[in-house]
Each structure stands twice: as C-alpha cells, then as structure tokens.
Write a protein that holds these residues in place. Structure first.
Motif, PDB file in Angstrom:
ATOM      1  N   GLY A 123      -6.385 -24.293  -3.941  1.00  0.00           N
ATOM      2  CA  GLY A 123      -5.996 -25.227  -4.993  1.00  0.00           C
ATOM      3  C   GLY A 123      -4.710 -24.802  -5.669  1.00  0.00           C
ATOM      4  N   ARG A 124      -4.488 -23.486  -5.811  1.00  0.00           N
ATOM      5  CA  ARG A 124      -3.248 -23.006  -6.445  1.00  0.00           C
ATOM      6  C   ARG A 124      -2.041 -23.385  -5.607  1.00  0.00           C
ATOM      7  N   ALA A 125      -2.167 -23.285  -4.283  1.00  0.00           N
ATOM      8  CA  ALA A 125      -1.049 -23.654  -3.412  1.00  0.00           C
ATOM      9  C   ALA A 125      -0.736 -25.137  -3.528  1.00  0.00           C
ATOM     10  N   VAL A 126      -1.763 -25.968  -3.682  1.00  0.00           N
ATOM     11  CA  VAL A 126      -1.533 -27.407  -3.884  1.00  0.00           C
ATOM     12  C   VAL A 126      -0.783 -27.628  -5.186  1.00  0.00           C
ATOM     13  N   ARG A 127      -1.189 -26.920  -6.242  1.00  0.00           N
ATOM     14  CA  ARG A 127      -0.554 -27.100  -7.548  1.00  0.00           C
ATOM     15  C   ARG A 127       0.918 -26.697  -7.512  1.00  0.00           C
ATOM     16  N   ASN A 128       1.252 -25.673  -6.733  1.00  0.00           N
ATOM     17  CA  ASN A 128       2.629 -25.166  -6.699  1.00  0.00           C
ATOM     18  C   ASN A 128       3.491 -25.849  -5.644  1.00  0.00           C
ATOM     19  N   ALA A 129       2.907 -26.754  -4.847  1.00  0.00           N
ATOM     20  CA  ALA A 129       3.659 -27.383  -3.758  1.00  0.00           C
ATOM     21  C   ALA A 129       4.687 -28.378  -4.298  1.00  0.00           C
ATOM     22  N   SER A 130       5.770 -28.530  -3.557  1.00  0.00           N
ATOM     23  CA  SER A 130       6.779 -29.528  -3.909  1.00  0.00           C
ATOM     24  C   SER A 130       6.309 -30.904  -3.460  1.00  0.00           C
ATOM     25  N   LEU A 131       6.980 -31.927  -3.950  1.00  0.00           N
ATOM     26  CA  LEU A 131       6.614 -33.289  -3.574  1.00  0.00           C
ATOM     27  C   LEU A 131       6.778 -33.497  -2.072  1.00  0.00           C
ATOM     28  N   GLU A 132       7.851 -32.931  -1.512  1.00  0.00           N
ATOM     29  CA  GLU A 132       8.084 -33.091  -0.077  1.00  0.00           C
ATOM     30  C   GLU A 132       6.969 -32.436   0.739  1.00  0.00           C
ATOM     31  N   ASP A 133       6.528 -31.250   0.295  1.00  0.00           N
ATOM     32  CA  ASP A 133       5.450 -30.566   1.022  1.00  0.00           C
ATOM     33  C   ASP A 133       4.144 -31.347   0.920  1.00  0.00           C
ATOM     34  N   LEU A 134       3.869 -31.923  -0.244  1.00  0.00           N
ATOM     35  CA  LEU A 134       2.650 -32.717  -0.405  1.00  0.00           C
ATOM     36  C   LEU A 134       2.653 -33.916   0.527  1.00  0.00           C
ATOM     37  N   GLN A 135       3.818 -34.536   0.701  1.00  0.00           N
ATOM     38  CA  GLN A 135       3.906 -35.727   1.552  1.00  0.00           C
ATOM     39  C   GLN A 135       3.700 -35.392   3.028  1.00  0.00           C
ATOM     40  N   LYS A 136       3.877 -34.127   3.383  1.00  0.00           N
ATOM     41  CA  LYS A 136       3.715 -33.730   4.781  1.00  0.00           C
ATOM     42  C   LYS A 136       2.251 -33.454   5.145  1.00  0.00           C
ATOM     43  N   ALA A 137       1.397 -33.352   4.139  1.00  0.00           N
ATOM     44  CA  ALA A 137      -0.012 -33.062   4.422  1.00  0.00           C
ATOM     45  C   ALA A 137      -0.633 -34.233   5.178  1.00  0.00           C
ATOM     46  N   PRO A 138      -1.386 -33.976   6.247  1.00  0.00           N
ATOM     47  CA  PRO A 138      -2.005 -35.070   7.024  1.00  0.00           C
ATOM     48  C   PRO A 138      -3.018 -35.838   6.178  1.00  0.00           C
TER      49      PRO A 138
END
Length: 641
Positions: A609-624
């Motif tokens: 969950g911490r990695a999700v919180r610290n992720a950038s918008l671009e990284d979040l959009q890459k999640a399947p």
C-alpha cells in the motif's frame, strides 16, 4: 431428511395506509378506544387480513389476523364480552392499521411477521434471541466445504437443520470430519496450502488442497455425507464395511485401518445421536407444560432418525390465553423463518390446526402435517418431550426464585427502591490505545438479555484514556435514550448501571448523567480488591462516596461477579473482532471508488500500500486493470493539499 437450497421467509405484504382516528390523551380511556375502533369499523369489508391496534403515540399494542376483518374487529366494541386484559388494550387504542390479504393463510403468515417485527405487549411472544444454526455443505467449489451456518441462507449449497444448539451442530460436524474427511477450511486458506494441515494428520480431512484426493474421490465422500445427513446410515455403514474387507483382501492394511477407524466413528455416533425414532423420518416435536401460570415449551428436532437436539422456550404475555392457543401462536412465530419439518407432532389439539397446516405448507412450498400421536414410537417421543418440558419449566421456576432473591439483595445492597428490572454493565477494551471498543451487557429478572447487548466503536475519545472512553460510551447511550424514549415507556431504561472500574470511572459516569440532566439512575463502580483472585473481594464504589465489600461466600457477590465477567467476555470478543478486521485492512480501503478487484490489481502491481501511495500518476496508469480515471482518483486521494 430435507435439503434446502435457499429457504427464506415469505415475501412481505404491501400495507394499506394507516387509518388514524381519534387522537386522545395517553391516559387509558375505554370509551375513546371504542370510538376509535368504531370509526375504523365503518371502512372495513369482509375480506381476510391483519389489523394492528396502536396507542396515542402510534406504538403497536396488538397484531391480529381475521378471516373477515369487519366481523373480527367488530368484536372489540362489544365490551361486556371482552376479558379484562383485552379491555385494557382497547382503552389504550387510538388508531389502527389494516392490511388485506388474499386468504386467511396469508393473513396468518403476515401476522407472525408483524409480531416478530413489533413485539406488541398484548401478543403472545416467542422470546428467544438466538437464531438456529444449520450445517451448510457448499456447492460453489470443486471440493465442497462443510461448515456451521447462521442467518440468511444465501450461499449456494445444501442446508441441513435446524439444530437446537451450536453444540449439536459441532457434534455433527465432528462426525462428518471423522467419517467423511471433508474439508472445513476457508477457500483462502485452501488456495495457499503447499502441504497438509494438522487435520489431515489426525485423520479429520482428506487434504484435497494438496492433491491427496482427486475430484471424483472427494465427490464420493460428499455423496456419502449427504446420505448420512439424510439418515441413510445403514447404506454408509455397508459401503464402508465392504471397502474395508476389499482393502484387507488386497493386503492394503493401511487403507483397511483407515476404513476401520471410520466405521468405529460411525458406530459411536449412532450410539450418541440416534434415538428410538424408527419410521419417524423428519419431525419436529413440541410439548407444552404449565406451572404456576408460567408456560414452557420443549422442542425436539429429529432428522432421518437422528437426534439433532432440543431446546426449551418460555413464551411471554400468556396470561388469559389458553394453552392450546399459546402453542398455536408459538408455532406460527417459530416457523416464521425456520423451515418446518414435513411432520410436526404436538401434545394437544390446536384451535386452527388446518389453517396452520395450510399456512406452513404455503410457506415451505410442500405439504406440512400437524398431528397428535396416540400410540407407538411417535407417542413415546412426544411423552419424552412432555417430561422434558415439565422438568425444564421446574428448573426455570427454581432459577427464577433464586434470581428474585438475588435481585432483592442487590436492591438492598445499593439502596434501590425496588428490585432492578434492568441492569446494564459497561466496560472498555483496547491495546495501547488501538482498536478501542466499549460494550454494554444487559441483565434482568430472567437472566442475561443477549439480544440487547451493544458494542460501541470509540470515535472521539482519546483511546488511551479509559475515563474519556467511558464518557463517550455513556453519552451516546443515554443521549439516544433521552431522544428516543424520554418518557421511559419502553422498559429499556436501566434501574442500575455497573461500571467496570473504580472511583475514577464512577466520577466520569456521574459527570455524563449530570450534563444530560439524568438524576435517578443508580451508578456503581466495581473495582478489583487489593487481593483480587479466588479469595479476593471486589470493592463497590457508590455515588455518595462510600465503598462496600462483601463476604467472599455471599451469593450476591457471585452474582455481581458474573455480571462483571459477562461484560469482560463480550467486550474482549468485540475488541478481538475489531483487531482481526484491522489486521486484514489495507490503506487502499480508504480510497473512494476502489473495489476489491482494482485494489488487488494495484497491490499485485506495486507490492504494498505504501508503494501505491508514493507512485506517480504515470506509474498508476500502467497498472493492469486500472483505467486513467481510477489512477487519477488514487493519485488525487494521496496527493490532495
């Protein structure tokens, strides 16, 4: 033995608008009540239906059904023919609600539903806070799980029951594990196994989780379990015997030993669960006993010749009601949610047995028969139920006498005007300020009222401040009581409040009641003495500053300790449940609009969950499986300023 794949209560009926009439004062007035009923009577027809009689505040006094509403309701204006009890009800009546139905059987079903919903003071009431447990053999997995089940029957599978108690269910579940090696673990636990668990080692499971049995082999075990639950134990016994013989002849002594142990378990279960019920099949047995104006009803549950337990019931509001009518009203309420057996044995003729059979048959969607056995096995079973009903009632009366004496001693000890009708006990639980929860348990002359227990999730108080937590719990409880029942007509105001704690907790509670303007509720703090233990003494802190202790062998001390121990048990259970829920929680639970599938996709992609919180918008959009809008929602939630 009957299987149920989705039995539930019948559909609710649509109600017509209430017909409100004279809105007189709260004071009983027989003439005003008669006038109110006469005004409603003018609008009624000869249709079947259900009527509710209500007081000046709209509270339901009585629920009744009628073959012809106009005729039945008309009886209430003939005062000279009414009993004193019914005259009192009429004198409080100021309005009525009328519901018409298609037939009298539907009216009987609706009557039971409404009595359970409103619990009116002039109806005979089935007082039982416990739901009945069932055994569920699930059908939503290649390797079905067997488990205990309470509540709505929504899961796909076969339901067997009702059982009289959790103990009866547990005994049968143990039998199923010993005999048929069915799994009892959750699907999540099942998926994560890479080696058999302890249940496999002690021969209680066939370990399908790691492939120790294939799908067809497990399906055969499930089939045998269904036969066992249906009472076909002879077939199961013969099959196990033949398999054991074949294994021995093939020199497979290990398998033969396993089958021998299963046969021994079956023989033991037959000796403990079976009673002499040959030819009875599935039956519910009810017998009534009456002593000193108190009625007790004993219920036995027989399924496929197996004894699935018995339970005692003590209906309330039975004064001036015949025993036959009490039993009939009890049965209708009892079966409002519990599926009836195909045959119901009773110990006396019922006033409307044919109508009750019609209603239960309509509810169960199959024929239900009610009989009074006269001879043979069925009569012996009924006689056994009658003996148990009388003995249970005698125990109840003896306990009631003892409890009445204890309540009088409590009143004397704490200088109450009358023996308490309602005692509330409060306690809090937390671990270093986390997962804080408060709890209230309730006791009355008849014992603990578990249906009225309450737990309070601490929301505002500092959760490492026990006094603040107690203030929050009592503020919420009594502020709500003042709002919902300022006149204290419901019987849910306490005569005595016990607080687990000493002078500090008592002072916190006194401050709450003073702020709310409540001056007549007795508060007592129960603190552990300096040598608390088997020989220790509790110290009781009173509102006037006094402290009391009691002799270590005083019955009233044991009673007060039991009250304190019950709130300990309840609050610790509530705290553990909250803590277990918190352990399984995820930071993503707080993000709005994120369901289980997307939460799983994010955690699988980022790991934590911490990695999700610290992720950038671009990284979040890459999640399947995560769309641009969802990624934006998650990002905004964690980065909003």
């Amino acid at each position: 033995m009957e299987r149920m794949s989705g039995y539930g209560p019948p559909e609710r009926f649509n109600e017509e608008a209430a017909t409100f009439t004279i809105r007189g004062s709260d004071a009983p007035d027989l003439q005003a009540g008669v006038a109110a009923i006469r005004n409603v009577l003018k609008t009624l027809s000869l249709k079947p239906g259900v009527y509710r009689m209500q007081d000046a505040k709209g509270e339901v006094l009585y629920v009744g059904k009628a073959r012809a509403l106009k005729n039945r309701v008309g009886n209430y204006v003939q005062i000279e023919r009414l009993s004193k009890r019914i005259q009192r009800m009429v004198s409080q009546t100021r309005s009525m609600t009328i519901v018409t139905t298609n037939n009298e059987a539907e009216a009987l079903l609706l009557e039971a539903q409404l009595i359970k919903r409103y619990r009116p003071p002039y109806n005979v009431l089935l007082r039982d806070d416990k739901s009945f447990p069932f055994i569920l053999l699930r059908a939503d997995h290649d390797f079905p799980r067997v488990q205990k089940h309470r509540g709505a029957r929504k899961a796909k599978g076969d339901y067997y029951g009702p059982f009289a108690s959790a103990g009866s269910v547990n005994n049968t579940l143990n039998a199923l594990q010993k005999l048929f090696l069915l799994r009892s673990c959750t699907d999540g636990f099942f998926k994560t196994r890479d080696r058999p668990c302890l249940l496999y080692q002690i021969k209680r499971c066939s370990a399908p989780c790691v492939g120790r049995i294939d799908t067809p082999g497990y399906a055969e075990l499930v089939s045998d379990a269904k036969k066992f639950l249906a009472g076909k134990t002879t077939d199961v016994q013969a099959k196990l015997g033949a398999q054991m013989q074949a294994a021995a002849e093939n020199m497979d002594f290990e398998l033969a030993a396993v089958l021998r142990d299963r046969l021994k378990a079956l023989t033991f279960i037959q000796g403990t669960q079976f009673i002499n019920a040959e030819g009875v099949g599935d039956a519910d047995i009810f017998a009534l006993a009456c002593l000193e104006g108190v009625i007790g009803i004993q219920a036995f549950f027989i399924r496929g010749g197996q004894n699935w337990g018995h339970r005692s019931f003590f209906p309330s509001h039975t004064a001036e009601v015949s025993e036959e009518e009490v039993l009939q009203l009890f049965l209708m309420q009892f079966y409002e949610e519990v599926p009836p057996a195909r045959t119901i044995f009773v110990d006396r003729d019922l006033p409307e047995a044919a109508l009750l059979m019609e209603a239960l048959s309509e509810q169960a969607k199959r024929k239900v028969e009610i009989t009074v056995p006269q001879r043979g096995t069925r009569r012996r079973l009924l006689d056994q139920a009658s003996r148990n009903a009388k003995e249970a009632l005698e125990r109840r009366l003896a306990e009631s006498t003892t409890q009445s004496k204890l309540n009088r001693e409590v009143a004397d000890l704490f200088e109450l005007a009358e023996p308490p009708e309602r005692i509330e006990v409060y306690d809090n639980s937390h671990i270093q300020g986390t997962n804080a929860v408060g709890a209230m348990v309730v006791a009355g002359p008849e014992g603990f009222r578990k249906g009225q227990y309450r737990k309070f999730n601490i929301k505002q108080a500092a959760t490492d401040d026990d006094f603040a937590m107690m203030r929050e719990v009592l503020t919420r409880r009594f502020a709500r009581a003042l709002e919902e029942d300022p006149d204290r007509d419901s019987g849910e105001w306490p005569d005595l409040v016990l607080l687990d704690g000493g002078r500090g907790q008592l002072n916190a509670a006194k401050a709450v009641l003073e702020d709310l303007g409540i001056e007549d509720v007795c508060l007592v703090g129960v603190a552990k003495g300096p040598h608390h233990g088997r020989e220790g003494r509790e110290v009781f802190h009173l509102m006037d500053g006094r402290e009391l202790t009691l002799p270590v062998n005083a019955p009233v001390l044991f009673y007060l300790q039991r009250l304190r121990d019950e709130v300990h048990r309840y609050v610790i259970g509530a705290h553990r449940a909250k803590r277990a829920k918190a352990i399984g929680a995820s930071p993503l639970d707080e993000v709005p609009g994120i369901g289980p599938a997307r939460k799983k996709a994010l955690l699988m992609h980022f790991g934590t969950g911490r990695a999700v919180r610290n992720a950038s918008l671009e990284d979040l959009q890459k999640a399947p499986g995560v769309s641009a809008s969802v990624a934006q929602t998650v990002y905004d939630f964690y980065h909003a300023h």
